[in-house]
Design a protein around this motif. Structure first.
Motif, PDB file in Angstrom:
ATOM      1  N   VAL A 206      50.821  -2.665   8.176  1.00  0.00           N
ATOM      2  CA  VAL A 206      50.180  -1.709   9.081  1.00  0.00           C
ATOM      3  C   VAL A 206      49.441  -0.652   8.264  1.00  0.00           C
ATOM      4  O   VAL A 206      48.290  -0.330   8.524  1.00  0.00           O
ATOM      5  CB  VAL A 206      51.226  -1.044  10.011  1.00  0.00           C
ATOM      6  N   ALA A 207      50.129  -0.140   7.217  1.00  0.00           N
ATOM      7  CA  ALA A 207      49.534   0.917   6.398  1.00  0.00           C
ATOM      8  C   ALA A 207      48.251   0.436   5.732  1.00  0.00           C
ATOM      9  O   ALA A 207      47.270   1.157   5.647  1.00  0.00           O
ATOM     10  CB  ALA A 207      50.538   1.391   5.350  1.00  0.00           C
ATOM     11  N   GLU A 208      48.263  -0.828   5.269  1.00  0.00           N
ATOM     12  CA  GLU A 208      47.089  -1.332   4.553  1.00  0.00           C
ATOM     13  C   GLU A 208      45.894  -1.573   5.465  1.00  0.00           C
ATOM     14  O   GLU A 208      44.758  -1.617   5.012  1.00  0.00           O
ATOM     15  CB  GLU A 208      47.454  -2.610   3.789  1.00  0.00           C
ATOM     16  N   SER A 209      46.160  -1.734   6.758  1.00  0.00           N
ATOM     17  CA  SER A 209      45.048  -1.991   7.672  1.00  0.00           C
ATOM     18  C   SER A 209      44.368  -0.696   8.118  1.00  0.00           C
ATOM     19  O   SER A 209      43.369  -0.715   8.805  1.00  0.00           O
ATOM     20  CB  SER A 209      45.546  -2.767   8.895  1.00  0.00           C
ATOM     21  N   ILE A 210      44.924   0.450   7.714  1.00  0.00           N
ATOM     22  CA  ILE A 210      44.338   1.727   8.134  1.00  0.00           C
ATOM     23  C   ILE A 210      43.249   2.136   7.146  1.00  0.00           C
ATOM     24  O   ILE A 210      43.455   2.113   5.936  1.00  0.00           O
ATOM     25  CB  ILE A 210      45.437   2.817   8.191  1.00  0.00           C
ATOM     26  N   ASP A 211      42.108   2.516   7.682  1.00  0.00           N
ATOM     27  CA  ASP A 211      41.004   2.959   6.824  1.00  0.00           C
ATOM     28  C   ASP A 211      41.077   4.485   6.685  1.00  0.00           C
ATOM     29  O   ASP A 211      40.498   5.231   7.463  1.00  0.00           O
ATOM     30  CB  ASP A 211      39.670   2.522   7.450  1.00  0.00           C
ATOM     31  N   TYR A 212      41.847   4.923   5.679  1.00  0.00           N
ATOM     32  CA  TYR A 212      42.099   6.363   5.518  1.00  0.00           C
ATOM     33  C   TYR A 212      40.818   7.142   5.241  1.00  0.00           C
ATOM     34  O   TYR A 212      40.638   8.247   5.722  1.00  0.00           O
ATOM     35  CB  TYR A 212      43.122   6.598   4.397  1.00  0.00           C
TER      36      TYR A 212
ATOM     37  N   ALA B  25      43.845  11.393  16.216  1.00  0.00           N
ATOM     38  CA  ALA B  25      43.007  11.928  15.142  1.00  0.00           C
ATOM     39  C   ALA B  25      41.930  12.845  15.712  1.00  0.00           C
ATOM     40  O   ALA B  25      41.314  12.543  16.735  1.00  0.00           O
ATOM     41  CB  ALA B  25      42.363  10.783  14.369  1.00  0.00           C
ATOM     42  N   GLY B  26      41.735  13.979  15.060  1.00  0.00           N
ATOM     43  CA  GLY B  26      40.709  14.921  15.475  1.00  0.00           C
ATOM     44  C   GLY B  26      41.180  15.939  16.497  1.00  0.00           C
ATOM     45  O   GLY B  26      40.465  16.887  16.804  1.00  0.00           O
ATOM     46  N   LYS B  27      42.390  15.743  17.042  1.00  0.00           N
ATOM     47  CA  LYS B  27      42.906  16.657  18.076  1.00  0.00           C
ATOM     48  C   LYS B  27      43.887  17.665  17.466  1.00  0.00           C
ATOM     49  O   LYS B  27      44.354  17.497  16.346  1.00  0.00           O
ATOM     50  CB  LYS B  27      43.622  15.875  19.180  1.00  0.00           C
TER      51      LYS B  27
ATOM     52  N   LEU C 167      48.040  10.080  12.344  1.00  0.00           N
ATOM     53  CA  LEU C 167      49.039   9.229  11.686  1.00  0.00           C
ATOM     54  C   LEU C 167      50.359   9.992  11.622  1.00  0.00           C
ATOM     55  O   LEU C 167      50.462  11.008  10.936  1.00  0.00           O
ATOM     56  CB  LEU C 167      48.577   8.877  10.265  1.00  0.00           C
ATOM     57  N   LYS C 168      51.350   9.479  12.346  1.00  0.00           N
ATOM     58  CA  LYS C 168      52.597  10.211  12.511  1.00  0.00           C
ATOM     59  C   LYS C 168      53.344  10.428  11.191  1.00  0.00           C
ATOM     60  O   LYS C 168      54.025  11.427  11.016  1.00  0.00           O
ATOM     61  CB  LYS C 168      53.486   9.437  13.490  1.00  0.00           C
ATOM     62  N   ASP C 169      53.213   9.485  10.288  1.00  0.00           N
ATOM     63  CA  ASP C 169      54.018   9.561   9.066  1.00  0.00           C
ATOM     64  C   ASP C 169      53.229  10.026   7.849  1.00  0.00           C
ATOM     65  O   ASP C 169      53.690   9.904   6.719  1.00  0.00           O
ATOM     66  CB  ASP C 169      54.665   8.196   8.794  1.00  0.00           C
ATOM     67  N   VAL C 170      52.016  10.528   8.107  1.00  0.00           N
ATOM     68  CA  VAL C 170      51.164  10.992   7.005  1.00  0.00           C
ATOM     69  C   VAL C 170      50.730  12.424   7.303  1.00  0.00           C
ATOM     70  O   VAL C 170      50.449  12.774   8.444  1.00  0.00           O
ATOM     71  CB  VAL C 170      49.905  10.090   6.872  1.00  0.00           C
ATOM     72  N   ILE C 171      50.714  13.258   6.264  1.00  0.00           N
ATOM     73  CA  ILE C 171      50.140  14.602   6.387  1.00  0.00           C
ATOM     74  C   ILE C 171      48.836  14.589   5.598  1.00  0.00           C
ATOM     75  O   ILE C 171      48.850  14.343   4.391  1.00  0.00           O
ATOM     76  CB  ILE C 171      51.085  15.673   5.803  1.00  0.00           C
ATOM     77  N   THR C 172      47.718  14.819   6.273  1.00  0.00           N
ATOM     78  CA  THR C 172      46.424  14.799   5.592  1.00  0.00           C
ATOM     79  C   THR C 172      45.893  16.221   5.481  1.00  0.00           C
ATOM     80  O   THR C 172      45.785  16.931   6.485  1.00  0.00           O
ATOM     81  CB  THR C 172      45.415  13.914   6.356  1.00  0.00           C
TER      82      THR C 172
ATOM     83  N   TYR D 206      42.386  15.224   0.183  1.00  0.00           N
ATOM     84  CA  TYR D 206      40.972  14.872   0.046  1.00  0.00           C
ATOM     85  C   TYR D 206      40.160  16.067  -0.427  1.00  0.00           C
ATOM     86  O   TYR D 206      40.548  17.227  -0.247  1.00  0.00           O
ATOM     87  CB  TYR D 206      40.408  14.310   1.357  1.00  0.00           C
ATOM     88  N   ASP D 207      39.058  15.754  -1.073  1.00  0.00           N
ATOM     89  CA  ASP D 207      38.035  16.753  -1.398  1.00  0.00           C
ATOM     90  C   ASP D 207      36.705  16.004  -1.454  1.00  0.00           C
ATOM     91  O   ASP D 207      36.648  14.842  -1.030  1.00  0.00           O
ATOM     92  CB  ASP D 207      38.362  17.504  -2.697  1.00  0.00           C
ATOM     93  N   GLU D 208      35.658  16.631  -1.982  1.00  0.00           N
ATOM     94  CA  GLU D 208      34.348  15.956  -1.986  1.00  0.00           C
ATOM     95  C   GLU D 208      34.417  14.647  -2.771  1.00  0.00           C
ATOM     96  O   GLU D 208      33.658  13.721  -2.526  1.00  0.00           O
ATOM     97  CB  GLU D 208      33.244  16.825  -2.613  1.00  0.00           C
ATOM     98  N   GLY D 209      35.345  14.592  -3.742  1.00  0.00           N
ATOM     99  CA  GLY D 209      35.465  13.409  -4.592  1.00  0.00           C
ATOM    100  C   GLY D 209      36.093  12.203  -3.903  1.00  0.00           C
ATOM    101  O   GLY D 209      36.039  11.095  -4.428  1.00  0.00           O
ATOM    102  N   GLY D 210      36.714  12.403  -2.741  1.00  0.00           N
ATOM    103  CA  GLY D 210      37.354  11.283  -2.052  1.00  0.00           C
ATOM    104  C   GLY D 210      38.794  11.587  -1.690  1.00  0.00           C
ATOM    105  O   GLY D 210      39.179  12.755  -1.581  1.00  0.00           O
ATOM    106  N   ILE D 211      39.585  10.523  -1.520  1.00  0.00           N
ATOM    107  CA  ILE D 211      40.971  10.708  -1.089  1.00  0.00           C
ATOM    108  C   ILE D 211      41.937  10.255  -2.180  1.00  0.00           C
ATOM    109  O   ILE D 211      41.596   9.428  -3.027  1.00  0.00           O
ATOM    110  CB  ILE D 211      41.275   9.920   0.210  1.00  0.00           C
ATOM    111  N   GLU D 212      43.130  10.808  -2.154  1.00  0.00           N
ATOM    112  CA  GLU D 212      44.191  10.331  -3.047  1.00  0.00           C
ATOM    113  C   GLU D 212      45.546  10.657  -2.426  1.00  0.00           C
ATOM    114  O   GLU D 212      45.682  11.622  -1.666  1.00  0.00           O
ATOM    115  CB  GLU D 212      44.079  10.981  -4.436  1.00  0.00           C
ATOM    116  N   TRP D 213      46.555   9.846  -2.755  1.00  0.00           N
ATOM    117  CA  TRP D 213      47.910  10.115  -2.270  1.00  0.00           C
ATOM    118  C   TRP D 213      48.583  11.092  -3.218  1.00  0.00           C
ATOM    119  O   TRP D 213      48.485  10.944  -4.433  1.00  0.00           O
ATOM    120  CB  TRP D 213      48.727   8.819  -2.185  1.00  0.00           C
ATOM    121  N   LYS D 214      49.247  12.074  -2.650  1.00  0.00           N
ATOM    122  CA  LYS D 214      49.985  13.018  -3.485  1.00  0.00           C
ATOM    123  C   LYS D 214      51.201  12.291  -4.045  1.00  0.00           C
ATOM    124  O   LYS D 214      51.917  11.607  -3.318  1.00  0.00           O
ATOM    125  CB  LYS D 214      50.443  14.208  -2.635  1.00  0.00           C
TER     126      LYS D 214
END
Ligand SMILES: [Zn+2]
Length: 353
Positions: free
Chosen positions: A41-47, A116-118, A316-321, A343-351
């Motif tokens: 499920v996690a891999e199918s999400i386009d973060y 998302a977005g709310k 995403l309930k189990d992710v803090i973005t 995330y920043d201008e450079g893109g995304i990364e997992w903490k």
């Protein structure tokens, strides 16, 4: 189907409430899904797409709104009372500007499912006024009471879900003494919560410490008989906190075997995100309703003008973005419970933990 789903929500809330507010403890939950499925499920999400589209800001501010009663006479409106028409207008504005009601339990545990977005928002009602929940003579819910208006919102606005907490006293609740068992069943199976407002609406600053304890505990017993929980949410009567309040209610044992998991004030400002290190579940300010400065419509205008200040969900309930710039405010408890996407201008990364 709706009925079943709401039961599932109640079960989830019970689990969440038992796990308590974010505290730095790692809470392991059985998600009912095995590790391999979870990975798939996690891999199918386009973060990246979520970040690009919504710019989630899960360290943004959240509002808790304080209502008491509805009034039919517009001249009797005030900072905690609305006419049914204006209450519905509030809900329509919240809906159209992307606010999604969550429960107090969901707020303090950080476990909520907001698209998302709310932006999550908590709606609260003090004193168990009859205008909160009434049946008509034919047994249907009065369309002009709070619950009736939530129901009309659910019918008319796709995706709107009525959620709120009602802080009550004894013996009269929603105009009934004893409390109406049908109303309790409806509330607890439909996404609503009952909270503790002391047994006798006691001004805690005017009684000794033993009386403070006993009126809170007496109401905790009463609520446990209704919802089966020994943990409870609290609203301070008259907004008047006695000396040493925080020390007492946060400490182990003062209210044993009961446990206060959150406490709301009367107030004038939004609160920090539950994932923010400055979030304090025992010192939650609420916003009054109305059109004056620092009331609900003022803050809705403010967040319209300052969208970057507002909590924006990643869906995403189990992710803090969060934006990498805000990372210093991320609480240890939150990052221990969930994966954190930066995330920043450079893109995304997992903490990394
Ligand atoms: Zn009150």
């Amino acid at each position: 189907m709706m009925y079943f789903m709401k039961w599932a929500v109640v079960l989830q809330l019970t689990v969440s409430l038992l796990s308590g507010p974010l505290s730095g403890d790692v809470v392991v939950k059985n998600q009912g899904i095995n590790e391999e499925d979870a990975k798939a499920v996690a891999e199918s999400i386009d973060y990246e797409k979520i970040v690009d589209e919504h710019k989630p800001n899960e360290l943004g501010q959240v509002m808790i709104v304080m209502y008491h009663n509805l009034v039919s006479d517009p001249s009797k409106e005030g900072y905690y009372a609305r006419t049914p028409e204006n209450f519905k207008k509030d809900l329509i504005r919240l809906y159209s500007e992307g606010y999604v009601p969550i429960t107090m339990t969901e707020l303090v545990t950080g476990d909520f499912d907001v698209p998302a977005g709310k932006t999550p928002i908590v709606l609260t009602f003090d004193d168990g006024h009859p205008s909160n929940f009434q049946y008509l003579e034919d047994g249907t819910i009065d369309p002009s009471c709070v619950i009736g208006i939530f129901e009309s919102m659910e019918r008319e606005y796709e995706g709107f879900g009525g959620k709120a907490i009602f802080y009550v006293n004894q013996p009269v609740v929603f105009g009934n003494a004893p409390i109406d068992a049908n109303k309790v069943e409806y509330l607890l199976t439909s996404g609503y919560e009952l909270g503790n407002h002391t047994a006798g609406h006691v001004n805690l600053t005017e009684v000794d410490q033993e009386k403070q304890r006993s009126t809170i505990v007496k109401q905790a017993e009463y609520l446990e008989a209704l919802n089966g929980n020994s943990s409870f949410h609290f609203s301070v009567p008259f907004g008047q906190k006695p000396k040493d309040y925080f020390e007492l209610v946060k400490g182990e044992g003062w209210l044993a075997p009961y446990r206060m998991v959150s406490s709301v004030n009367v107030g004038w400002n939004p609160i920090k995100s539950p994932f923010d290190t400055r979030f304090d579940a025992y010192d939650l300010n609420r916003i009054t309703v109305g059109d004056d400065d620092y009331e609900l419509n003022f803050w809705l205008d403010y967040f319209k003008d300052n969208p970057g200040r507002r909590f924006i969900s990643d869906g995403l309930k189990d992710v803090i973005t969060i934006n990498k710039e805000t990372m210093e405010y991320l609480s240890e408890g939150a990052s221990a419970q969930k994966r954190v996407l930066l995330y920043d201008e450079g893109g995304i990364e997992w903490k990394t933990k």
